[in-house]
Design a protein around this motif. Structure first.
Motif, PDB file in Angstrom:
ATOM      1  N   LEU A 184       0.686  -1.173  -0.058  1.00 32.04           N
ATOM      2  CA  LEU A 184       0.096  -0.062  -0.026  1.00 32.04           C
ATOM      3  C   LEU A 184       0.873   1.127   0.088  1.00 32.04           C
ATOM      4  O   LEU A 184       0.517   2.141  -0.761  1.00 32.04           O
ATOM      5  CB  LEU A 184      -0.960  -0.109   1.189  1.00 32.04           C
ATOM      6  CG  LEU A 184      -2.014  -1.106   1.311  1.00 32.04           C
ATOM      7  CD1 LEU A 184      -2.888  -1.300   2.475  1.00 32.04           C
ATOM      8  CD2 LEU A 184      -2.965  -0.635  -0.046  1.00 32.04           C
ATOM      9  N   ALA A 185       1.832   1.127   0.749  1.00 35.94           N
ATOM     10  CA  ALA A 185       2.867   2.424   0.617  1.00 35.94           C
ATOM     11  C   ALA A 185       3.277   2.755  -0.426  1.00 35.94           C
ATOM     12  O   ALA A 185       3.748   3.681  -0.787  1.00 35.94           O
ATOM     13  CB  ALA A 185       3.849   2.277   1.798  1.00 35.94           C
ATOM     14  N   ALA A 229      -1.971  -1.980  -5.932  1.00 39.98           N
ATOM     15  CA  ALA A 229      -3.283  -2.406  -5.466  1.00 39.98           C
ATOM     16  C   ALA A 229      -3.062  -3.755  -4.816  1.00 39.98           C
ATOM     17  O   ALA A 229      -2.203  -4.417  -5.008  1.00 39.98           O
ATOM     18  CB  ALA A 229      -4.058  -2.772  -6.841  1.00 39.98           C
ATOM     19  N   LEU A 230      -3.718  -3.780  -3.719  1.00 39.20           N
ATOM     20  CA  LEU A 230      -3.366  -4.790  -2.748  1.00 39.20           C
ATOM     21  C   LEU A 230      -4.437  -5.922  -2.703  1.00 39.20           C
ATOM     22  O   LEU A 230      -5.720  -5.385  -2.309  1.00 39.20           O
ATOM     23  CB  LEU A 230      -3.372  -4.528  -1.047  1.00 39.20           C
ATOM     24  CG  LEU A 230      -3.072  -5.310  -0.114  1.00 39.20           C
ATOM     25  CD1 LEU A 230      -1.474  -6.266  -0.456  1.00 39.20           C
ATOM     26  CD2 LEU A 230      -3.255  -4.722   1.345  1.00 39.20           C
ATOM     27  N   GLU A 231      -4.338  -7.268  -3.136  1.00 41.39           N
ATOM     28  CA  GLU A 231      -5.350  -7.985  -2.993  1.00 41.39           C
ATOM     29  C   GLU A 231      -5.256  -8.778  -1.759  1.00 41.39           C
ATOM     30  O   GLU A 231      -4.321  -9.376  -1.386  1.00 41.39           O
ATOM     31  CB  GLU A 231      -4.983  -9.157  -4.292  1.00 41.39           C
ATOM     32  CG  GLU A 231      -6.172  -9.995  -4.432  1.00 41.39           C
ATOM     33  CD  GLU A 231      -6.391 -10.895  -5.674  1.00 41.39           C
ATOM     34  OE1 GLU A 231      -5.099 -10.701  -6.487  1.00 41.39           O
ATOM     35  OE2 GLU A 231      -7.073 -11.709  -6.129  1.00 41.39           O
ATOM     36  N   VAL A 248      -7.513  -1.513  -2.310  1.00 41.03           N
ATOM     37  CA  VAL A 248      -7.490  -2.768  -1.655  1.00 41.03           C
ATOM     38  C   VAL A 248      -8.759  -3.545  -2.460  1.00 41.03           C
ATOM     39  O   VAL A 248      -9.766  -3.144  -2.438  1.00 41.03           O
ATOM     40  CB  VAL A 248      -7.751  -2.966  -0.120  1.00 41.03           C
ATOM     41  CG1 VAL A 248      -7.730  -4.343   0.201  1.00 41.03           C
ATOM     42  CG2 VAL A 248      -6.613  -2.090   0.380  1.00 41.03           C
ATOM     43  N   VAL A 249      -8.271  -4.989  -2.883  1.00 38.19           N
ATOM     44  CA  VAL A 249      -9.334  -5.723  -3.450  1.00 38.19           C
ATOM     45  C   VAL A 249      -9.341  -6.863  -2.599  1.00 38.19           C
ATOM     46  O   VAL A 249      -8.528  -7.653  -2.229  1.00 38.19           O
ATOM     47  CB  VAL A 249      -8.805  -6.195  -4.835  1.00 38.19           C
ATOM     48  CG1 VAL A 249      -9.965  -7.151  -5.539  1.00 38.19           C
ATOM     49  CG2 VAL A 249      -8.581  -5.129  -5.990  1.00 38.19           C
ATOM     50  N   PHE A 250     -10.612  -6.981  -2.118  1.00 39.27           N
ATOM     51  CA  PHE A 250     -11.013  -8.170  -1.140  1.00 39.27           C
ATOM     52  C   PHE A 250     -11.649  -9.348  -2.022  1.00 39.27           C
ATOM     53  O   PHE A 250     -12.441  -9.210  -2.675  1.00 39.27           O
ATOM     54  CB  PHE A 250     -11.946  -7.651  -0.038  1.00 39.27           C
ATOM     55  CG  PHE A 250     -11.213  -6.766   1.009  1.00 39.27           C
ATOM     56  CD1 PHE A 250     -10.462  -7.263   1.970  1.00 39.27           C
ATOM     57  CD2 PHE A 250     -11.670  -5.159   0.940  1.00 39.27           C
ATOM     58  CE1 PHE A 250      -9.774  -6.132   2.852  1.00 39.27           C
ATOM     59  CE2 PHE A 250     -11.325  -4.483   1.649  1.00 39.27           C
ATOM     60  CZ  PHE A 250     -10.243  -4.804   2.597  1.00 39.27           C
TER      61      PHE A 250
END
Ligand SMILES: NC(=O)c1ccc[n+]([C@@H]2O[C@H](COP(=O)([O-])OP(=O)(O)OC[C@H]3O[C@@H](n4cnc5c(N)ncnc54)[C@H](O)[C@@H]3O)[C@@H](O)[C@H]2O)c1
Length: 337
Positions: free
Chosen positions: A201-202, A206-208, A272-274
């Motif tokens: 994130l920093a 894009a964080l999955e 963020v993708v959940f």
């Protein structure tokens, strides 16, 4: 500290690793003599640079899979801390034979050598991952274990073997089921949930996140180091033959809570993708009452405080070489080792 304490020689096996390099530094600072046995599997020898000139420090580069090297390392040692292992599900899954040889065979070598050499105390770093799946009450030390990976299976196996062996050997053994670690270490790891999420994130990626509402306990590496030191100093009747979960009351987080903490440190910025249905089925909360009540241990660090410092370090370039040297920072690929 007494003169006797200054004479104590502690062997930290795996002392160049993420937790070990912090423990080694802390034990030296407390006045102990420390010998590290480590194979530097990840090219992580630089983690010991800051202690290399300390008069109480000794380094033996060696492999726990070698009974001879282990025997040489325990000579003259009063206490042993076993941290060396293939650590984490992905690396054990990717190199199952090496995982067995290291986490089981290597641990047996060390237990045998310690018994022969008259070591007085043996502390084994196990993991809260052994609980695997526990969605009702927080898991206590006497609860059933559900290892869901080869990594956890090797740890469960050696917990049992060590405690059984200690009933007949001359040394006192303690098993520490350590919560997932976080914090900045001389051997930094970015393959652990808190550091991985924060870094992605920093860096504006894009964080999955799979299975965001699964729980896991966390403990800062400096607190884990303090818990190990505390066990080494505690009266035998408090710790001998015992299992302790290592962490603190506020340390249970869902992955969603970790994401929210990282986003808060980034002023809410991040994508963020959940997703559901990830490969890691672990979901457990852990009780830390025993170590608190029996040894008076409670962690001093918090996840939000540490994440803020990690964001600062990443932004100011402290970890700019992760991409260039993934082996050093990530316990994933071991090809050719
Ligand atoms: N990091 C965590 O979240 C966590 C959580 C619970 C328990 N633990 C336990 O704590 C211990 C340390 O974990 P870490 O995060 O510091 O891992 P790490 O991978 O950073 O450290 C392991 C160290 O062991 C060394 N090593 C590996 N194979 C070896 C061999 N054959 N001979 C000698 N040395 C060898 C490596 O070079 C490394 O320095 C492990 O036993 C792990 O199971 C860690």
């Amino acid at each position: 500290m007494s003169a006797a304490d200054l004479e104590r020689q502690i062997l930290v096996v795996g002392g160049a690793g993420y937790i070990g390099s912090v423990l080694t530094r802390d034990l030296l600072a407390a006045g102990h003599r420390v010998r590290v046995l480590d194979s530097l599997l990840y090219g992580n020898g630089g983690s010991l640079a800051a202690v290399a000139e300390h008069p109480g420090f000794e380094f033996a580069r060696g492999d726990v899979r070698s009974a001879d090297q282990v025997r040489a390392a325990v000579e003259g040692v009063g206490e042993v801390v076993l941290l060396a292992a293939l650590v984490g599900d992905p690396v054990c899954k990717g190199s199952p034979e090496l995982a067995e040889q290291t986490n089981v065979g290597g641990a047996r070598n060390l237990i045998d050598a310690s018994a022969e050499a008259g070591v007085e105390r043996f502390v084994f770093a196990s993991t809260c991952s052994n609980y695997g799946l526990r969605t009702d009450e927080p898991a206590t030390e006497t609860d059933e274990l559900h290892p869901l990976s080869l990594y956890a299976e090797t740890k469960v196996q050696m917990e049992g073997e060590l405690l059984e062996r200690a009933r007949h050997a001359s040394f006192e053994a303690t098993v520490l089921r350590v919560a997932t670690a976080y914090g900045i270490s001389p051997r930094m790891r970015f393959d652990l949930t808190i550091s991985e999420f924060t870094r992605e994130l920093a860096l504006g990626r894009a964080l999955e996140v799979y299975d965001a509402d699964t729980w896991r306990p966390y403990c800062h590496i400096a607190d884990t180091s303090a818990a190990i030191a505390l066990v080494l100093e505690s009266a035998p009747e408090l710790v001998s033959g015992e299992v302790f979960n290592v962490g603190g009351a506020g340390g249970n987080y869902t992955k969603r809570m970790v994401v929210e903490t990282a986003l808060a440190a980034l002023d809410g910025e991040g994508e963020v993708v959940f997703t559901e249905g990830g490969a890691d089925a672990r979901n457990y909360r852990v009780s830390f009452e025993k170590i608190s009540e029996r040894l008076g241990f409670s962690p001093r660090h918090t996840v939000p405080g540490s994440v803020e410092r990690l964001v600062e370090a990443i932004r100011s370039g402290v970890f700019d070489s992760v991409e260039a040297d993934p082996l050093l920072y990530l316990n994933y690929e071991l090809s050719g080792r």
